[in-house]
Write a protein that holds these residues in place. Structure first.
Motif, mmCIF file in Angstrom:
data_model
loop_
_atom_site.group_PDB
_atom_site.id
_atom_site.type_symbol
_atom_site.label_atom_id
_atom_site.label_comp_id
_atom_site.label_asym_id
_atom_site.label_seq_id
_atom_site.Cartn_x
_atom_site.Cartn_y
_atom_site.Cartn_z
ATOM 1 N N ILE A 157 3.892 9.317 -18.357
ATOM 2 C CA ILE A 157 5.298 9.640 -18.090
ATOM 3 C C ILE A 157 6.204 8.734 -18.912
ATOM 4 O O ILE A 157 7.153 9.195 -19.552
ATOM 5 C CB ILE A 157 5.606 9.512 -16.578
ATOM 6 N N ASP A 158 5.900 7.434 -18.904
ATOM 7 C CA ASP A 158 6.727 6.489 -19.657
ATOM 8 C C ASP A 158 6.684 6.783 -21.152
ATOM 9 O O ASP A 158 7.700 6.664 -21.843
ATOM 10 C CB ASP A 158 6.294 5.052 -19.366
ATOM 11 N N GLY A 180 1.328 10.988 -7.802
ATOM 12 C CA GLY A 180 1.398 11.538 -9.153
ATOM 13 C C GLY A 180 2.120 10.613 -10.113
ATOM 14 O O GLY A 180 1.646 10.387 -11.240
ATOM 15 N N VAL A 181 3.246 10.081 -9.681
ATOM 16 C CA VAL A 181 3.984 9.150 -10.545
ATOM 17 C C VAL A 181 3.154 7.899 -10.800
ATOM 18 O O VAL A 181 3.072 7.413 -11.937
ATOM 19 C CB VAL A 181 5.364 8.795 -9.938
ATOM 20 N N LEU A 182 2.503 7.377 -9.772
ATOM 21 C CA LEU A 182 1.700 6.163 -9.940
ATOM 22 C C LEU A 182 0.504 6.401 -10.866
ATOM 23 O O LEU A 182 0.221 5.585 -11.744
ATOM 24 C CB LEU A 182 1.219 5.647 -8.577
ATOM 25 N N ILE A 183 -0.166 7.522 -10.685
ATOM 26 C CA ILE A 183 -1.353 7.825 -11.497
ATOM 27 C C ILE A 183 -0.986 8.099 -12.950
ATOM 28 O O ILE A 183 -1.676 7.664 -13.881
ATOM 29 C CB ILE A 183 -2.120 9.029 -10.898
ATOM 30 N N HIS A 184 0.111 8.810 -13.173
ATOM 31 C CA HIS A 184 0.484 9.247 -14.528
ATOM 32 C C HIS A 184 1.604 8.401 -15.150
ATOM 33 O O HIS A 184 2.192 8.814 -16.150
ATOM 34 C CB HIS A 184 0.928 10.716 -14.494
ATOM 35 N N ASP A 193 0.850 -1.184 0.000
ATOM 36 C CA ASP A 193 0.000 0.000 0.000
ATOM 37 C C ASP A 193 0.892 1.242 0.000
ATOM 38 O O ASP A 193 1.727 1.398 0.904
ATOM 39 C CB ASP A 193 -0.891 -0.013 1.245
ATOM 40 N N PRO A 194 0.727 2.140 -0.981
ATOM 41 C CA PRO A 194 1.585 3.327 -1.057
ATOM 42 C C PRO A 194 1.581 4.184 0.219
ATOM 43 O O PRO A 194 2.621 4.671 0.640
ATOM 44 C CB PRO A 194 1.019 4.111 -2.245
ATOM 45 N N ASP A 195 0.415 4.362 0.836
ATOM 46 C CA ASP A 195 0.348 5.181 2.051
ATOM 47 C C ASP A 195 1.120 4.544 3.202
ATOM 48 O O ASP A 195 1.797 5.230 3.962
ATOM 49 C CB ASP A 195 -1.104 5.428 2.463
ATOM 50 N N THR A 196 1.027 3.227 3.315
ATOM 51 C CA THR A 196 1.755 2.518 4.370
ATOM 52 C C THR A 196 3.258 2.630 4.152
ATOM 53 O O THR A 196 4.015 2.892 5.094
ATOM 54 C CB THR A 196 1.339 1.022 4.405
ATOM 55 N N TYR A 199 7.450 13.692 -13.862
ATOM 56 C CA TYR A 199 6.185 14.067 -13.220
ATOM 57 C C TYR A 199 6.229 15.533 -12.779
ATOM 58 O O TYR A 199 5.308 16.293 -13.056
ATOM 59 C CB TYR A 199 5.874 13.158 -12.021
ATOM 60 N N GLU A 200 7.310 15.908 -12.116
ATOM 61 C CA GLU A 200 7.406 17.297 -11.645
ATOM 62 C C GLU A 200 7.416 18.290 -12.807
ATOM 63 O O GLU A 200 6.769 19.336 -12.738
ATOM 64 C CB GLU A 200 8.656 17.484 -10.788
ATOM 65 N N ILE A 201 8.151 17.958 -13.856
ATOM 66 C CA ILE A 201 8.270 18.870 -15.000
ATOM 67 C C ILE A 201 6.930 19.017 -15.733
ATOM 68 O O ILE A 201 6.528 20.120 -16.082
ATOM 69 C CB ILE A 201 9.378 18.386 -15.963
ATOM 70 N N LYS A 202 6.233 17.933 -15.928
ATOM 71 C CA LYS A 202 5.028 17.964 -16.764
ATOM 72 C C LYS A 202 3.726 18.158 -15.991
ATOM 73 O O LYS A 202 2.748 18.625 -16.554
ATOM 74 C CB LYS A 202 4.930 16.674 -17.594
ATOM 75 N N PHE A 203 3.699 17.807 -14.703
ATOM 76 C CA PHE A 203 2.422 17.821 -13.991
ATOM 77 C C PHE A 203 2.391 18.710 -12.746
ATOM 78 O O PHE A 203 1.330 18.941 -12.195
ATOM 79 C CB PHE A 203 2.023 16.391 -13.591
ATOM 80 N N GLU A 204 3.539 19.179 -12.289
ATOM 81 C CA GLU A 204 3.595 20.041 -11.097
ATOM 82 C C GLU A 204 4.025 21.441 -11.529
ATOM 83 O O GLU A 204 5.206 21.732 -11.616
ATOM 84 C CB GLU A 204 4.588 19.481 -10.063
#
Length: 127
Positions: free
Chosen positions: A56-57, A48-52, A20-23, A86-91
């Protein structure tokens, strides 16, 4: 620290797809950084990386030289590239040069000079 934590979480998740990512975020925050609360931006980066990831790939594949494919990259280099992309394209609040420099710092900590130069080249092409 936040990006390093996000990198470590993504690395752990890639090694254990059922985690689990949160854990994992909580474990890394406590075990690695002695924090009681996970920094919100660390969660943002991981989610963000997991969703996109597919977007990203696809972006990364476009900006790799013809000699390379995502499958040929080391897990470490690929995760660093995914985080930075992710940071460059989505943040929008993170300046591109900051994302690039932070990626190079991660490469310095978790990879080698050859990988650092490679990551710099890919991200420079992306920018």
């Amino acid at each position: 620290m936040v990006r390093q934590g996000a990198f470590q979480v993504l690395f752990a998740l890639q090694s254990n797809l059922d985690a689990d990512p949160d854990t994992v975020c909580q474990q890394i925050a406590v075990d690695e950084f002695d924090l009681e609360i996970v920094p919100e931006y660390m969660r943002t980066l991981v989610q963000g990386v997991l969703i996109h990831q597919s977007e990203i790939d696809a972006l990364l594949a476009e900006h790799l030289s013809s000699k390379w494919s995502l499958d040929r990259l080391s897990k470490t280099d690929l995760l660093i590239l995914r985080l930075a992309t992710y940071e460059i394209k989505f943040e929008s609040e993170t300046p591109d040069k900051v994302a690039l420099n932070e990626a190079l710092e991660l490469a310095k900590a978790f990879s080698d000079d050859k990988s650092r130069r490679f990551i710099n080249g890919v991200l420079s092409n992306l920018l």
